[in-house]
Motif scaffolding. Structure first.
Motif, PDB file in Angstrom:
ATOM      1  N   ALA A  56       0.838  -1.202   0.000  1.00 25.27           N
ATOM      2  CA  ALA A  56       0.000   0.000   0.000  1.00 25.27           C
ATOM      3  C   ALA A  56       0.872   1.251   0.000  1.00 25.27           C
ATOM      4  CB  ALA A  56      -0.927  -0.011   1.207  1.00 25.27           C
ATOM      5  N   ASN A  57       1.972   1.212   0.704  1.00 24.82           N
ATOM      6  CA  ASN A  57       2.873   2.365   0.752  1.00 24.82           C
ATOM      7  C   ASN A  57       3.325   2.786  -0.644  1.00 24.82           C
ATOM      8  OD1 ASN A  57       2.690   2.338   3.505  1.00 24.82           O
ATOM      9  ND2 ASN A  57       4.732   1.529   3.857  1.00 24.82           N
ATOM     10  N   ASP A  58       3.485   1.823  -1.539  1.00 23.31           N
ATOM     11  CA  ASP A  58       3.935   2.137  -2.894  1.00 23.31           C
ATOM     12  C   ASP A  58       2.894   2.940  -3.666  1.00 23.31           C
ATOM     13  OD1 ASP A  58       6.443   0.736  -2.679  1.00 23.31           O
ATOM     14  OD2 ASP A  58       5.293  -1.121  -2.785  1.00 23.31           O
ATOM     15  N   PHE A  59       1.620   2.744  -3.364  1.00 26.28           N
ATOM     16  CA  PHE A  59       0.563   3.494  -4.036  1.00 26.28           C
ATOM     17  C   PHE A  59       0.437   4.906  -3.482  1.00 26.28           C
ATOM     18  CE2 PHE A  59      -0.596  -0.801  -5.163  1.00 26.28           C
ATOM     19  CZ  PHE A  59      -0.977  -0.655  -6.490  1.00 26.28           C
ATOM     20  N   GLU A  64       9.442   3.280   3.096  1.00 25.49           N
ATOM     21  CA  GLU A  64       9.609   2.555   4.343  1.00 25.49           C
ATOM     22  C   GLU A  64      10.904   2.987   5.014  1.00 25.49           C
ATOM     23  OE1 GLU A  64       8.948  -1.618   4.157  1.00 25.49           O
ATOM     24  OE2 GLU A  64       7.279  -1.380   2.762  1.00 25.49           O
ATOM     25  N   LYS A  65      10.832   3.177   6.303  1.00 27.84           N
ATOM     26  CA  LYS A  65      11.974   3.636   7.073  1.00 27.84           C
ATOM     27  C   LYS A  65      12.902   2.447   7.355  1.00 27.84           C
ATOM     28  CE  LYS A  65      12.787   6.358  11.224  1.00 27.84           C
ATOM     29  NZ  LYS A  65      12.151   6.931  12.396  1.00 27.84           N
ATOM     30  N   SER A  66      14.165   2.589   6.996  1.00 28.81           N
ATOM     31  CA  SER A  66      15.116   1.533   7.303  1.00 28.81           C
ATOM     32  C   SER A  66      15.930   1.940   8.522  1.00 28.81           C
ATOM     33  CB  SER A  66      16.030   1.267   6.114  1.00 28.81           C
ATOM     34  OG  SER A  66      16.725   2.442   5.772  1.00 28.81           O
TER      35      SER A  66
END
Length: 67
Positions: A56-59, A64-66
């Motif tokens: 969902a984050n890609d949409f 994303e936090k590394s």
């Protein structure tokens, strides 16, 4: 990873995904082109289909936090 990039990387077409998920071709094409965002139900199908490569984050353009 964006859906379009995933399909290219896996050498799959929108038609392949449409057939596999039983979702109309034009709907998947709009998702891949960033014109529409999938519903929560379809988002879950995409995540499962891509084995988590597309989330969902890609949409929503959320990185994303590394740590």
């Amino acid at each position: 990873m964006k859906l379009k990039k995933y399909l290219e990387k896996e050498n799959k077409t929108v038609a392949d995904m449409s057939r596999d998920l039983n979702i109309v071709h034009s709907v998947i094409l709009r998702w891949a082109n960033g014109e529409r965002t999938p519903s929560a139900e379809n988002m879950a199908k995409i995540v499962a289909y891509t084995k988590g490569a597309v989330t969902a984050n890609d949409f929503y353009g959320i990185e994303e936090k590394s740590e």
